[in-house]
Design an enzyme around this catalytic site. Sequence first.
Site, PDB file in Angstrom:
ATOM      1  N   LEU A   8      72.361  40.175  90.131  1.00  0.00           N
ATOM      2  CA  LEU A   8      73.175  41.362  90.355  1.00  0.00           C
ATOM      3  C   LEU A   8      72.296  42.603  90.370  1.00  0.00           C
ATOM      4  O   LEU A   8      72.536  43.545  91.132  1.00  0.00           O
ATOM      5  CB  LEU A   8      74.240  41.484  89.260  1.00  0.00           C
ATOM      6  CG  LEU A   8      75.138  40.262  89.040  1.00  0.00           C
ATOM      7  CD1 LEU A   8      76.230  40.573  88.020  1.00  0.00           C
ATOM      8  CD2 LEU A   8      75.759  39.800  90.344  1.00  0.00           C
ATOM      9  N   SER A  18      78.436  30.410  82.294  1.00  0.00           N
ATOM     10  CA  SER A  18      77.452  31.482  82.204  1.00  0.00           C
ATOM     11  C   SER A  18      76.320  31.177  81.233  1.00  0.00           C
ATOM     12  O   SER A  18      76.518  30.628  80.158  1.00  0.00           O
ATOM     13  CB  SER A  18      78.141  32.775  81.763  1.00  0.00           C
ATOM     14  OG  SER A  18      77.176  33.754  81.447  1.00  0.00           O
ATOM     15  N   GLU A  67      70.028  38.281  97.738  1.00  0.00           N
ATOM     16  CA  GLU A  67      69.560  36.897  97.635  1.00  0.00           C
ATOM     17  C   GLU A  67      69.076  36.339  98.963  1.00  0.00           C
ATOM     18  O   GLU A  67      68.316  35.366  98.984  1.00  0.00           O
ATOM     19  CB  GLU A  67      70.680  36.009  97.079  1.00  0.00           C
ATOM     20  CG  GLU A  67      70.233  34.594  96.734  1.00  0.00           C
ATOM     21  CD  GLU A  67      71.337  33.722  96.176  1.00  0.00           C
ATOM     22  OE1 GLU A  67      71.094  32.520  95.945  1.00  0.00           O
ATOM     23  OE2 GLU A  67      72.463  34.238  95.964  1.00  0.00           O
ATOM     24  N   ARG A  88      65.672  29.297  82.921  1.00  0.00           N
ATOM     25  CA  ARG A  88      66.545  28.259  83.456  1.00  0.00           C
ATOM     26  C   ARG A  88      65.794  27.016  83.904  1.00  0.00           C
ATOM     27  O   ARG A  88      66.264  25.899  83.704  1.00  0.00           O
ATOM     28  CB  ARG A  88      67.347  28.837  84.637  1.00  0.00           C
ATOM     29  CG  ARG A  88      68.350  29.867  84.187  1.00  0.00           C
ATOM     30  CD  ARG A  88      69.007  30.570  85.342  1.00  0.00           C
ATOM     31  NE  ARG A  88      70.044  31.470  84.854  1.00  0.00           N
ATOM     32  CZ  ARG A  88      70.768  32.258  85.629  1.00  0.00           C
ATOM     33  NH1 ARG A  88      70.564  32.276  86.934  1.00  0.00           N
ATOM     34  NH2 ARG A  88      71.695  33.040  85.113  1.00  0.00           N
ATOM     35  N   GLY A 132      77.519  40.649 105.718  1.00  0.00           N
ATOM     36  CA  GLY A 132      77.660  40.275 104.318  1.00  0.00           C
ATOM     37  C   GLY A 132      78.121  41.471 103.508  1.00  0.00           C
ATOM     38  O   GLY A 132      77.575  42.568 103.634  1.00  0.00           O
ATOM     39  N   HIS A 157      70.427  25.577  87.664  1.00  0.00           N
ATOM     40  CA  HIS A 157      70.982  26.267  86.494  1.00  0.00           C
ATOM     41  C   HIS A 157      71.312  25.243  85.411  1.00  0.00           C
ATOM     42  O   HIS A 157      71.957  24.235  85.680  1.00  0.00           O
ATOM     43  CB  HIS A 157      72.249  27.025  86.901  1.00  0.00           C
ATOM     44  CG  HIS A 157      72.669  28.069  85.922  1.00  0.00           C
ATOM     45  ND1 HIS A 157      73.105  27.758  84.650  1.00  0.00           N
ATOM     46  CD2 HIS A 157      72.736  29.412  86.018  1.00  0.00           C
ATOM     47  CE1 HIS A 157      73.413  28.870  84.018  1.00  0.00           C
ATOM     48  NE2 HIS A 157      73.195  29.901  84.828  1.00  0.00           N
ATOM     49  N   ALA A 198      74.970  43.196  97.455  1.00  0.00           N
ATOM     50  CA  ALA A 198      73.909  43.827  98.247  1.00  0.00           C
ATOM     51  C   ALA A 198      74.488  44.488  99.496  1.00  0.00           C
ATOM     52  O   ALA A 198      74.231  45.661  99.771  1.00  0.00           O
ATOM     53  CB  ALA A 198      72.848  42.795  98.627  1.00  0.00           C
ATOM     54  N   GLY A 199      75.289  43.739 100.255  1.00  0.00           N
ATOM     55  CA  GLY A 199      75.844  44.275 101.490  1.00  0.00           C
ATOM     56  C   GLY A 199      76.873  45.361 101.257  1.00  0.00           C
ATOM     57  O   GLY A 199      76.908  46.374 101.965  1.00  0.00           O
TER      58      GLY A 199
END
Length: 667
Positions: A470, A285, A454, A338, A41, A267, A45-46
Amino acid sequence: MGILDSKVPSGPLAEKWTKHKNDINLVNPANKRNIDIIVVGTGLAGGSASATLAELGYNVKTFCYQDSPRRAHSIAAQGGINAAKNYQGDGDSPYRLFYDTIKGGDYRSREANVYRLAEESANIIDQCVAQGVPFAREYGGLLDNRSFGGVLVSRTFYAKGQTGQQLLLGAYAAMNRQINRGKIQSFNRHEMMDLVLVDGKARGIIARNLTTGEIERHSAHAVVLATGGYGNVFFLSTNAMGSNVMAAWRAHRRGAFFANPCFTQIHPTCIPVSGDHQSKLTLMSESLRNDGRIWVPKHLDDAKAIREGKLKPTQLKEEDRDYYLERRYPAFGNLVPRDVASRAAKERCDAGFGVNKTGEAVYLDFAAAIQRYGKEEALKHGIKDASENEITSLGKKVIEAKYGNLFQMYEKIVDENPYETPMMIYPAVHYTMGGLWVDYNLQTTIEGCYCAGEANFSDHGANRLGASALMQGLADGYFVLPYTIGDYLSKDIRTGKIPTDLPEFDAAETAVKERLQKLMSGNGQHSVDYYHKKLGKIMWDKCGMARNAEGLKEAIEDIAALRADFWENVKIPGRADAMNAELEKAGRVADFLELGELFAKDALDRNESCGGHFREEYQTPEGEALRDDENYKYVAAWEFKGAPKDAVLHKEELTYENIELKTRSYK
């Protein structure tokens, strides 16, 4: 294995991470050159983990199924990234961010991990600014902030509506530097098919070259999984269509516990479903809720007239509109978390007040914001008696500067101008808080197998606050994993290169090829998408925004039957030893068909409501989530036992020494 040791260090909360970094073992620079790490990934993160590990001196191999790390789903994140910088002087602090995150997750997060995340958040912004990420700035040149749901401060840094893209380009640039130095070997268009364990430790992966169909062996001293969430188990979601659970699920089948699968986020601001032809949904967003006001008609007759096209929303008088979030949650208004906003929208639509043809949409209206900003701009420009047209024109320019690309995207999809008529939105599956169980070091229950972003469960509890995805991905990749993985690898400085001709690699490759052949040998009654859509409907109807025991029991049976039919009757054209997009999808859907059943089992087992997990049997008279802290204040970590129905539950009890557990209120 089987005993959940979170490895949370002792001592005061604010000192745990510093103490831990001082106590753990390190690998000296000369020894790092002899250690290999696989990172699966290459999203935030990756990508950040790969770049940082390579910068430290490790030899890194990266794998992604896309044709470039730049196409990772992180690029789709729009609204921003949280950090406790307190640039606004509005009372923010690492503790406030920690508190908001724990409360937002409905008190189902691990305290130590969340506080570490809040601590590192400020460093992320400095790192990204140094990389050249073009965050929005105020007139004086300072970085700008905006608000997101569930908080009372402005702590979200943003780059218009393209924050994920800009942050990913920063991580990708850092990766490219290491690729050019020879410290990262990049394997694009490769998919991890299995995790290889040698003496109980993760020592490599079996990957499939998606361009040629070739099965490959890759070894390393440790494996990092950073492959995102599993929202596509619902078929329709805001995730990229290729997003999948394969890497995490194959690790789960090898012994990594899967935690809290039922904690999935809906969401509230997505473009509504328009018909059966759709294969994904589009996110608008959450930052839009800063200036957009959410409403439905106050009267059923008006709602019906709007659905039938006899009345336009702009024709409805102010007193005939129900700004239901402002009415129900006056303290937070449109900026409630949310899960709260999503359930409130569903409640209004279920009551008959929905505004599109399907009755499943509410309005997100910018008219008031345009007028407010227009009047401010007129005064700033010295226009004392501005006309209505001048005010509107100036206000639209401000909204365009803040959200222009989002408005443009909405207009292209819906064919309506959101500057002139309110947007229509409805909740949709977005983020998954569940994932592989990890300890404080981000290591799974398999030695040497780490999980970041995640794909793990660790930071968000039962609901993620906006702009925190993020933050977690970059905190894990830049500042947490590079420290903690060294403690494990310090024991491997004399191990030498891991050979790929070991019996364990032979067995894993054979199992992968047999699985592929089994997929190809179906009777050919239905396409892969046929099964994926069927699964998605079961998940949405019975495991979606609201769940109950009867529906969850039905879901478990329905998914098991669908899975059996899939393996018997799926139709996959082409060959296994060549490029085959349909075979790629089939492998992913096969895993979703197992995960979906475990998801329902987990939701059935948790007899409470919390965050994104809303059991209809457990709610307050006002319709809010009703937690059961006495019996369910734990992380549910499931051990694979051959079939989802046989999974064994392990519990990590959660302790809250620094926060008082309260009924979560946003009123």
